[in-house]
Scaffold this active site. Structure first.
Site, short mmCIF file in Angstrom:
data_model
loop_
_atom_site.label_atom_id
_atom_site.label_comp_id
_atom_site.label_asym_id
_atom_site.label_seq_id
_atom_site.Cartn_x
_atom_site.Cartn_y
_atom_site.Cartn_z
CG ASP B 16 -5.12 -5.58 7.30
OD1 ASP B 16 -4.53 -5.66 6.21
OD2 ASP B 16 -6.26 -5.10 7.44
CD GLU B 41 -1.17 -4.05 6.25
OE1 GLU B 41 -1.71 -3.17 5.55
OE2 GLU B 41 -1.21 -4.05 7.48
CG HIS B 251 -4.27 -3.00 1.09
ND1 HIS B 251 -4.17 -2.08 2.11
CD2 HIS B 251 -5.56 -3.07 0.77
CE1 HIS B 251 -5.37 -1.63 2.40
NE2 HIS B 251 -6.23 -2.22 1.60
#
Lengths: 685, 434
Positions: B16, B41, B251
Site C-alpha cells: 500500500d 496495488e 488488489h
C-alpha cells in the site's frame, strides 16, 4: 588512476581520486589541532587570559614589523600564543580545482568539518554523499564550532606573525605552525547550511551510480554513528577506502568487512592516534579516577565533543557511579548543540549495535542518557549562562566542549576549578596533545588525567584486517610505515603487510600518486538483433570466435552495440573510410583448392612450386594465382565472372568469419548461446 | 516499495502506498528506474479523492461543532497509522483554537504505538523530523490516555478507541453506551468489512440487537475517508514516475481494475495485466545482451571517430572479435584475438587488368581516369601520384600502362575492399567517358 592527498593529518583525511573520468573527493577533514597556537576564547571575562604580556622579541632591535608582530602575540610561561580570531587549517585546496570535483564521499562526521571551506565560494558544483547520522551530527559539530567562535568574537585576524622570516624566530608552539598562510577564519552558519544542502543522504549498502561510469557503496565501519567505508567499483576494478574503522564493539553498528575484500586498491587512513592506549582499560581508568575525585569532594571536568564516545562516557560513568554508591552526583553536559546531540542519538536506532537496536523494539530508548535526562542525573545546557547556575550542585562531573581547550565552556570551568588540587580534568579525546592544550592555563593545580579513548583500528588490528581483505595494492600514509614518534622502537606499531613494499604505495600531504590499476575491460551491451546474427566458430576445442561489426552508441557512459542501419549509402561510406572490416584466416591447401576448382568446372590447372608457396596457372582463363602461407593474390584479365568464381571457391577453402551454414555449426551456435548467457550470469554472480 | 533486479530484468513491487504527503508521513516517491514490470496495488482504481485539506477541515468542523454542543465524539481507529495522523490533526487544532474538551486515546497498544513513533522518527515526514528536538509531535499535550470509567463522564469529549471497524473491544463498548444520544457523533475514518457493526451503522441501520437487547442508534454517523491508499490519480502518478514497460494491478475490485487497466494502456501505451487469483501472467521482456569489451578496443574506436563533438548522424563503428573461451565472452581486437588463438590472418588480393582502346599518352589516360574515379567516389580518399598510379583508401591501386593506342588498366584491391574493387572494375569496363 590518480590519488591526491590533501591533508596532513591522517585522522582528518582528504583525498581526491580520479578514475574513469570521474573526480571524487573522499572526506574533507579539518585539522583543528592548529588552533592550539591561539589564545583560548574566554567564555566569560577572564583576567588571567586578558592580562598576559605581549611577546617581546629577544634581541633589542625592533623593527616596525616586529612591533606589529609582538602586538599579535601573547606570552605565557615561555611560550607564545596568537591573540586573534581563531583560524583553522583546511585541506590543501589549491591542489585541485573544486569546480572539477564531481562527487564528495564522506566517511564520518569527524572527517567532514572542512566541507564549507571547499564547497562554498569555490565553484564546487558536485554532490556530497553521506549517511543521515553523518550529516546530522556533522551539522551539530559545525554549528558548535561556529557558535564557540562567534560567541567570543575577536575582530582582529593576526597575520603579521605568519611571515616566514618572523615565524622562525618565534618560540614554540607558534614556530611549529604548519603552513599558517593557508589558515582560514571559521565559516559561518550560512555557509554550513548552504554546504549541507548539497548533501544527498544515503543508507548503508545502497548502490550509487556516478555518471554511468562508477558505482559506489558505503558499508558500516563501526567507529561512530553512521560512519562508513566506501567501495568504488567500475564493474571490473574495485577501490576500497577505509577511513576510521573499528573492530571493537561500542554503540555503533559493527564494521562490515566482507564487502571490502579483494580490492584492486585499498586506501587506508585514520588509524588510532593513540595506539599505546587500550580503549577498554582507558574507559575503566576514566570512571575510576572520576569517581575517586568525586569521593574526595572534587569536581571532574571532561573536555569533549558533543557526540561519539561522549555517549559511552555518560553510560559508563552513570553505571560506575551507581556501583560506587554515588548515584546522586550530577553530570552536566554543556554544548550549544547538546539538545540535538542527545535527542538524535536515540532516534538513529538502525545505525546502532544490535544490543542497542533491540531496545527500540521494546520500545525503549537505545541510550541510557534518555533515562538519565528524565531523572535529572544528567542535565544539559547550551552554555554556562542558560540556567546552569540554578541548582548547580558540586561535586559534579562537567562534560563541556571544546576538547582543544581553546574555545567553549570548558575554558570557563578550567579557570574556575584549575586552582584547586581536589578537582581533576580528564582528557578522553585523542585529537589533541593534552599538555599543549593546557599550556596557556598554567600554572594549574588540578589533577590532570589522560585517558585517550580512540576506538579506531590499532596497528595490529589493521595488519590483521589487511591480511583478511587481501587487497592487490595497499595505499597508506607514509608515517604508518615507521613507528610513531612517541615510541620509536615499537616496530609493531607499523603497517607490515608487504615485505618488499612492491604492492604498497604511500601518501602524504601534497603528494600525487599514480595507482597501478589498468582498466582492461568495460561492460557494454549488444542489441539482441545484432547478437542474433553472430555465429561463433569453434577454432580450437573450447575456443570460439566470430567477428562483430556494429554501431556503437554511448549514452550516459553506457555503450550499446547496435546493428549498422540498413542504409546502402551509409554502408558504402563506412566501407570507404575503412570503418567496416572483414578478416580471413588460415593457409590455403593447394590440393583442396585444386579439387574445389575442379568441382566448379575449372580443370585446366597448372601448379608450380615457388619458394614457400605455389603459383597456380589457369591458362584457359588467363589467370594466375600466387599462393603463399599468409596471402593469396589472384591476377586476372578483367573477367569478373571467373574472378568471382575463384574468389568464392577460395573463401570456401579458407576459414572466414562469414556465415557458413552447416548442420554441424548450427548445433554449436545453440550451445554457444547457452554459454554466453551462462557466463554472463556467472560473471554477475 | 521494492525494486528487484536480476540480470537485465527488473521489477518494482509496491505494497500500500500514498502519493500525497500527510501530517506524519512523506509521500511515496520512486526513481525513474524503468522496471520491466511494476506491480501495484489498486484498491482505489477508480476513486479520485478530493483535496485532503477539505476533508480535514470537514472533519475538524464536525468534531468541533459536536463538542461545542456538549456531545461526545467516538472515532474508532486501528492502533497504528491513521490514529497518529488524526491525533496530530486534532492536537494542532485544539492548540490553535484553544479548546478545552478532553481528547482521549484508548490505553494499551496505541500508547505503546506512540512510543514507537517517537523512536522511529527518522521514518516520518521531513517536517516532523526537523522539529523533533524542540517538540516531538508524538508527545501529545491535549490527548490523554482513556480509562473505561470515563465512558459515563458527563460533558463533551473526543475518544479514539480500537478496533477501527467497531466489531469488538473498547470502541464497541463505548458505541453501545453513546449510541442512543443524538448529540453524540461517530466518525468512521476508514473502510469497514461487511458484517461488522461499523459497516451496518454506516449503512444507516438505526436499530441493532445486542444480547437480545435492542440498541437504538440515534447518534450522528459520519464516514470520512482518511484511508491512506493511493487513489487512481496517485497510481497513475507512480506509473509515470517510474516509467515501467509493463504494469500489473493487484488488489481491488475486478471491474474497477479493468477501468484503470484501460486507462494505463491508453495513457502510457504500455501493457497492463490484471491476473485473477491463481492465474499466471507471462510478461515478455527484451533486453540487450551484456558483454565485456576490451578497453583498448573501445578507446581506439573512440579516438578514431574523434569524440570531441559527437555527431548523431555519423555512426561510430566498432569492429571486434567476439571470443568465447573458458567461460568468458569478450569482445577484443580482431588481430589480437586471432594471434591469441594461433590463427594467421590470410591476405587475399585481387589484381584484374582491363584493356582499353584509348589513344594518346599514358599520362592523359591516367588523368582522365583520375577525374572519373574522383567524380564517382566522392567519399573516398583518393591519392594521385606522379608516376600515374591512383591509390584509393590506401589499399586499392589503379595503374595505367600501355602504348599510344591501347591501354591496360590494372586494378588491385584487398578482399576487404571487395565491393569497391568490383565497382571500379565495372566502372572501367564501360570506358573512360564520364
Amino acid at each position: 588512476m590518480k590519488l591526491l592527498c590533501l591533508s596532513g593529518n591522517h585522522s582528518k583525511p582528504c583525498f581526491v581520486l580520479q578514475f574513469k573520468g570521474v573526480t571524487i573527493m573522499m572526506d574533507c577533514g579539518l585539522d583543528i589541532a592548529q588552533v592550539q597556537n591561539f589564545l583560548p576564547l574566554p567564555a566569560a571575562t577572564n583576567s588571567h587570559l586578558e592580562n598576559l604580556p605581549s611577546w617581546s622579541p629577544p634581541s633589542g632591535q625592533s623593527t616596525q614589523l616586529q612591533k606589529e608582530v609582538s602586538e599579535e602575540l601573547k606570552e605565557c610561561g615561555g611560550r607564545v600564543y596568537v591573540d586573534g580570531a581563531l583560524e583553522f587549517s583546511p585541506p590543501e585546496i589549491r591542489m585541485v580545482n573544486m569546480s572539477q570535483i564531481d562527487i564528495i564521499l564522506i566517511s564520518s562526521y569527524t572527517c567532514m568539518l572542512a566541507l564549507p571551506y571547499l564547497t562554498e565560494y569555490t565553484g564546487f558544483k558536485g554532490i556530497i554523499y553521506a549517511t543521515d547520522p553523518t550529516v546530522q551530527i556533522g551539522r551539530q559539530y559545525m554549528e558548535e564550532l561556529v557558535t564557540y567562535v562567534e560567541r567570543s568574537p575577536k575582530s582582529k585576524v593576526a597575520s603579521k606573525w605568519k611571515t616566514e622570516e618572523i615565524i622562525k624566530t618565534l618560540p614554540p608552539p607558534v614556530c611549529d605552525a604548519v603552513r599558517p598562510m593557508t589558515w582560514q577564519k571559521c565559516y559561518t552558519l550560512h555557509d554550513v547550511n548552504s554546504c549541507l544542502s548539497r548533501v544527498q543522504i544515503i543508507g548503508f549498502n545502497e548502490k550509487l551510480e556516478f555518471f554511468g561510469a562508477l558505482t559506489a557503496m558505503a558499508t558500516s565501519s563501526g567507529v561512530c554513528l553512521g560512519s562508513s567505508n566506501w567501495i568504488i567499483t567500475s564493474g571490473f576494478e574495485k577501490i576500497v577506502y577505509i577511513a576510521g574503522s573499528s573492530t571493537l564493539t561500542t554503540h555503533p553498528k559493527p564494521m562490515e568487512t566482507s564487502p571490502l575484500k579483494e580490492a584492486d586498491v585499498l586506501i587506508l587512513s585514520c588509524l588510532s592516534q593513540r595506539p599505546l592506549a587500550n580503549p577498554d582499560s582507558m574507559i575503566g581508568e576514566f570512571c575510576m579516577k572520576a569517581a575517586s575525585t568525586i569521593r574526595n569532594g572534587g569536581n571532574v571536568l571532561v573536555p569533549c565533543y558533543p557526540s561519539g564516545i561522549t555517549y559511552d562516557l555518560f553510560e559508563c560513568m552513570s553505571i560506575h557511579l551507581d556501583n560506587c554508591l554515588l548515584p546522586h552526583v550530577p553530570m552536566y553536559f554543556l554544548s550549544p548543540v547538546s539538545d540535538s546531540a542527545l535527542a538524535y542519538a536515540n532516534i538513529f536506532s538502525e545505525w546502532l549495535s544490535t544490543v542497542k537496536q533491540n531496545k527500540v523494539y521494546l520500545p525503549e530508548p537505545p541510550f541510557p542518557h534518555a533515562e538519565l535526562l528524565n531523572s535529572g542525573r544528567l542535565q544539559n545546557y547550551s552554555n554556562i549562562h542558560s540556567g546552569l547556575s540554578n541548582g548547580f550542585k558540586t561535586p559534579c562531573i562537567v562534560f563541556a566542549g571544546h576538547p582543544s581547550l581553546r574555545m567553549g565552556d570548558v575554558v570557563h570551568f578550567l579557570q574556575l576549578w584549575g586552582k584547586s588540587s581536589a578537582n581533576a580534568i580528564m582528557f578522553t579525546e585523542p585529537d589533541f596533545p593534552y599538555l599543549e592544550a593546557l599550556a596557556p592555563y598554567q600554572p594549574l593545580s588540578l589533577r590532570i588525567c589522560y585517558c585517550p579513548i580512540d576506538t579506531s583500528l590499532s596497528f595490529s588490528q589493521a595488519n590483521k584486517l589487511i591480511k583478511d581483505l587481501k587487497p592487490r595494492h595497499l595505499v597508506i600514509a607514509e608515517d604508518y610505515l615507521n613507528p610513531p614518534l612517541m615510541a620509536p622502537h615499537r616496530a609493531d606499531l607499523t603497517i607490515d603487510w608487504d615485505l618488499n613494499l612492491t604492492r604498497t604505495r604511500t601518501y602524504k600531504r601534497g603528494k600525487i600518486l599514480s595507482l597501478p590499476v589498468k582498466r582492461q575491460f568495460e561492460r557494454i551491451e549488444i542489441h539482441p538483433k545484432l547478437a542474433g546474427t553472430l555465429e561463433p566458430v569453434e577454432v580450437k576445442p573450447g575456443s570460439l570466435i566470430t567477428m562483430v561489426t556494429g554501431c556503437l552508441t554511448g549514452k550516459d557512459n553506457k555503450f550499446v552495440l547496435e546493428p549498422i542501419p540498413d542504409d546502402l549509402t551509409l554502408k558504402r561510406k563506412l566501407k570507404a573510410e575503412g570503418a567496416i572490416r572483414s578478416y580471413i584466416w588460415g593457409t590455403l591447401q593447394i590440393r583442396t583448392f585444386v579439387d574445389a576448382l575442379a568441382e566448379e568446372g575449372i580443370t585446366d590447372v597448372k601448379v608450380a612450386e615457388s619458394g614457400d608457396g605455389s603459383i597456380i596457372h589457369l591458362p584457359s582463363e588467363d589467370t594466375l594465382i600466387q599462393v603463399e602461407p599468409d596471402s593469396t593474390h589472384i591476377i586476372c584479365e578483367g573477367n569478373e565472372t571467373i574472378r568471382v568464381k575463384l574468389r568464392d571457391t577460395l573463401l570456401k577453402c579458407l576459414s572466414k568469419f562469414y556465415k557458413i551454414y552447416t548442420k554441424r555449426y548450427l548445433s554449436i551456435y545453440l550451445s554457444i548461446y547457452l554459454s554466453i548467457y551462462l557466463s554472463i550470469y556467472l560473471a554477475r554472480n | 516499495m521494492f525494486h528487484i533486479k536480476s540480470g537485465q530484468q527488473s521489477l518494482v513491487y509496491t505494497g500500500d502506498y500514498n502519493m500525497t504527503p500527510d501530517r506524519h508521513l512523506g509521500a511515496a516517491w520512486i526513481d525513474k528506474c524503468r522496471p520491466d514490470l511494476l506491480i501495484t496495488e489498486s484498491t482505489y482504481a477508480t476513486t479520485i479523492r478530493d483535496s485532503k485539506r477539505c476533508r480535514e477541515r470537514d472533519f475538524l468542523k464536525k468534531v468541533h461543532s459536536c463538542v461545542e454542543k456538549g456531545g461526545k465524539v467516538l472515532i474508532p481507529v486501528f492502533a497504528l497509522g491513521r490514529a497518529q495522523e488524526l491525533c496530530i490533526l486534532l492536537e494542532t487544532y485544539w492548540e490553535r483554537m484553544n479548546l478545552k474538551a478532553p481528547i482521549y486515546f484508548s490505553l494499551g497498544l496505541t500508547e505503546k504505538a506512540n512510543h514507537y513513533y517517537k523512536l522511529f522518527i527518522t521514518w516520518t515526514s521531513q517536517k516532523i523530523k526537523k522539529t523533533f528536538v524542540q517538540r516531538n509531535m508524538f508527545e501529545f499535550k491535549h490527548i490523554k490516555p482513556f480509562d473505561r470509567s470515563y465512558i459515563d463522564n458527563p460533558g463533551p469529549m473526543v475518544v479514539f478507541a480500537t478496533p477501527g471497524m467497531l466489531h469488538a473491544g473498547l470502541s464497541l463498548q463505548i458505541f453501545r453506551k453513546w449510541a442512543p444520544n443524538e448529540n453524540n457523533m461517530l466518525i468512521m475514518p476508514g473502510y469497514c468489512v461487511a458484517g461488522t457493526i461499523g459497516h451496518k451503522v454506516l449503512g444507516g441501520i438505526k436499530r441493532l440487537e445486542f444480547d437480545k437487547q435492542v440498541l437504538e442508534v440515534k447518534l450522528q454517523v459520519r464516514y470520512m475517508s482518511f484511508s491512506a491508499h493511493a487513489d487512481a490519480k496517485g497510481i497513475m502518478q507512480l506509473v509515470s514516475q517510474c516509467e515501467p514497460c509493463n504494469v500489473m494491478l493487484v488488489h481491488g475490485e475486478a471491474a474497477k481494475m479493468d477501468f484503470l487497466k484501460q486507462k494505463i494502456q491508453q495513457e502510457f501505451g504500455i501493457d497492463c495485466f490484471k491476473p485473477a487469483n491463481g492465474e499466471t501472467a507471462i510478461i515478455r521482456t527484451i533486453h540487450n545482451v551484456p558483454l565485456d569489451v576490451s578497453v583498448t578496443l573501445l578507446k581506439r574506436e573512440a579516438s578514431l571517430s574523434g569524440l570531441s563533438i559527437p555527431d548523431p548522424k555519423r555512426p561510430r563503428i566498432l569492429n571486434g572479435a567476439l571470443v568465447i573461451k573458458s567461460n568468458k565472452t569478450q569482445l577484443v581486437d580482431p588481430v589480437e584475438a586471432m594471434s591469441d588463438l594461433g590463427l594467421r590472418q590470410h591476405q587475399l588480393r585481387f589484381t584484374s587488368t582491363i584493356s582499353l582502346d584509348d589513344e594518346g599518352p599514358v599520362a592523359d589516360t591516367a588523368d582522365r581516369l583520375y577525374q572519373k574515379i574522383k567524380s564517382k567516389l566522392k567519399d573516398y580518399p583518393i591519392h594521385y601520384s606522379s608516376d600515374g598510379s591512383i591509390t584509393i583508401s590506401d589499399t586499392v591501386l589503379v595503374r595505367v600502362s600501355g602504348d599510344e593506342e591501347t591501354k591496360d588498366i590494372a586494378v588491385s584491391w584487398l578482399h576487404q575492399d571487395e565491393e569497391l574493387g568490383s565497382f571500379l572494375l565495372n566502372l572501367l569496363s564501360n570506358g573512360l567517358e564520364t
